[in-house]
Design an enzyme around this catalytic site. Structure first.
Site, mmCIF file in Angstrom:
data_model
loop_
_atom_site.group_PDB
_atom_site.id
_atom_site.type_symbol
_atom_site.label_atom_id
_atom_site.label_comp_id
_atom_site.label_asym_id
_atom_site.label_seq_id
_atom_site.Cartn_x
_atom_site.Cartn_y
_atom_site.Cartn_z
ATOM 1 N N VAL A 86 -2.143 -2.577 -7.101
ATOM 2 C CA VAL A 86 -1.873 -2.854 -5.689
ATOM 3 C C VAL A 86 -0.447 -2.404 -5.364
ATOM 4 O O VAL A 86 0.519 -2.883 -5.954
ATOM 5 C CB VAL A 86 -2.052 -4.344 -5.364
ATOM 6 C CG1 VAL A 86 -1.789 -4.595 -3.881
ATOM 7 C CG2 VAL A 86 -3.458 -4.808 -5.747
ATOM 8 N N LYS A 87 -0.344 -1.502 -4.409
ATOM 9 C CA LYS A 87 0.942 -0.920 -4.027
ATOM 10 C C LYS A 87 1.515 -1.707 -2.853
ATOM 11 O O LYS A 87 0.909 -1.791 -1.785
ATOM 12 C CB LYS A 87 0.736 0.552 -3.661
ATOM 13 C CG LYS A 87 1.984 1.411 -3.694
ATOM 14 C CD LYS A 87 1.577 2.881 -3.500
ATOM 15 C CE LYS A 87 2.760 3.807 -3.527
ATOM 16 N NZ LYS A 87 2.353 5.205 -3.244
ATOM 17 N N ILE A 88 2.704 -2.274 -3.069
ATOM 18 C CA ILE A 88 3.318 -3.208 -2.127
ATOM 19 C C ILE A 88 4.677 -2.668 -1.674
ATOM 20 O O ILE A 88 5.467 -2.216 -2.502
ATOM 21 C CB ILE A 88 3.544 -4.583 -2.797
ATOM 22 C CG1 ILE A 88 2.242 -5.134 -3.383
ATOM 23 C CG2 ILE A 88 4.193 -5.564 -1.838
ATOM 24 C CD1 ILE A 88 1.292 -5.681 -2.371
#
Length: 218
Positions: A86-88
Site C-alpha cells: 500500500v503506497k501512502i
C-alpha cells in the site's frame, strides 16, 4: 539492489520480467491514467494483472488524503493479492496510516519523500519502503542522490529495517549511483534498466568477433 519498474504498462513490465532482473513494480494514479486505465474496478483488475506477471512487491497507491480514506482504500488494495504494497503519501495522516498498517502486518511504501526527516518519520512508523524522489529533486537544482546517502546513514545508525526505494529515477547513471550509495531498491523506466546493457566497446568487440568468425568459415 532490487530493480523495480515504474510503470502501469503491461508490455513494458513483461519485457523487464523477461530480462530476468525484475524484482517488483511501482505505480501511481498518473501512470494509470497514462495507460488509459480509469474506474475503480478497471484499476483493481490492472493490479491483479500485474501481480500475475511479477513475483515481487507491487506498490498500489491510495488516492484519499484522510486517515479514514487511506485505511479503507489500503485494506481493499492489500486484500487484492499478497504482493500488494500500500503506497501512502508523506503527510500527517499518512504517517498514522503507515503505523496502522504496520501493526496489522500490511506492507507500505511511503511516497513523495523529499527530506531525511520525512524518511525518519516513515521508518519510525514502520514503513516497509520509503520513496525519495531523486529526479524531481534534481529538477529543482537539489542533489537527489545526496538525500539517498543521508537516509542510508540514518537508517544504518539506528538499524531501521525500512528499505530505501530510490524513485523518480530518470536514467542509467541514476541506477548506477544509487547502487554505489546503497539504495535497497531503485524504480525507474524500462529505458534506465536497459541502458545498463549498452557500451560501445561491447558493440565493437562483438562486431569484431563476428567478423573474425565469418572469415574463419570461408
Amino acid at each position: 539492489m532490487k530493480f523495480f519498474i515504474d510503470t502501469a504498462n503491461l508490455d513494458q513490465i513483461e519485457e523487464a520480467q523477461a530480462l530476468g532482473v525484475l524484482d517488483g513494480v511501482t505505480t501511481n494514479p498518473s501512470l494509470m491514467a497514462k495507460e488509459g486505465i480509469t474506474g475503480k474496478e478497471n484499476i483493481l483488475n490492472h493490479y491483479r494483472n500485474i501481480c500475475e506477471i511479477v513475483a515481487g512487491d507491487i506498490s498500489a497507491e491510495v488516492i484519499g488524503t484522510s486517515f479514514e480514506e487511506m485505511i479503507k482504500e489500503g485494506e481493499e488494495l492489500a486484500a487484492l493479492h499478497p504482493q500488494i504494497v500500500v503506497k501512502i503519501p508523506m503527510i500527517k495522516d499518512g504517517v498514522k496510516a503507515i503505523k496502522y498498517f504496520s501493526d496489522k502486518g500490511i506492507k507500505t511504501n511511503c511516497t513523495l519523500i523529499f527530506s531525511c526527516g520525512q524518511a525518519l518519520l516513515a521508518a519510525k512508523a514502520g514503513a516497509t519502503y520509503v520513496s525519495p524522489f531523486i529526479g524531481r529533486l534534481d529538477d529543482v537544482s537539489t542533489d537527489g542522490l545526496l538525500l539517498i546517502d543521508e537516509i542510508r546513514r540514518v537508517y544504518d545508525n539506528y538499524g531501521f529495517e525500512t528499505q530505501i526505494l530510490a524513485a523518480s529515477v530518470r536514467h542509467t547513471m541514476h541506477v548506477v549511483n544509487c547502487a554505489k550509495i546503497g539504495a535497497d531498491v531503485m524504480t525507474g523506466p524500462l529505458s534506465a534498466i536497459e541502458g545498463l546493457l549498452r557500451h560501445p566497446l561491447t558493440d565493437n568487440g562483438l562486431k569484431k568477433f563476428l567478423e573474425d568468425a565469418r572469415s574463419m568459415q570461408v
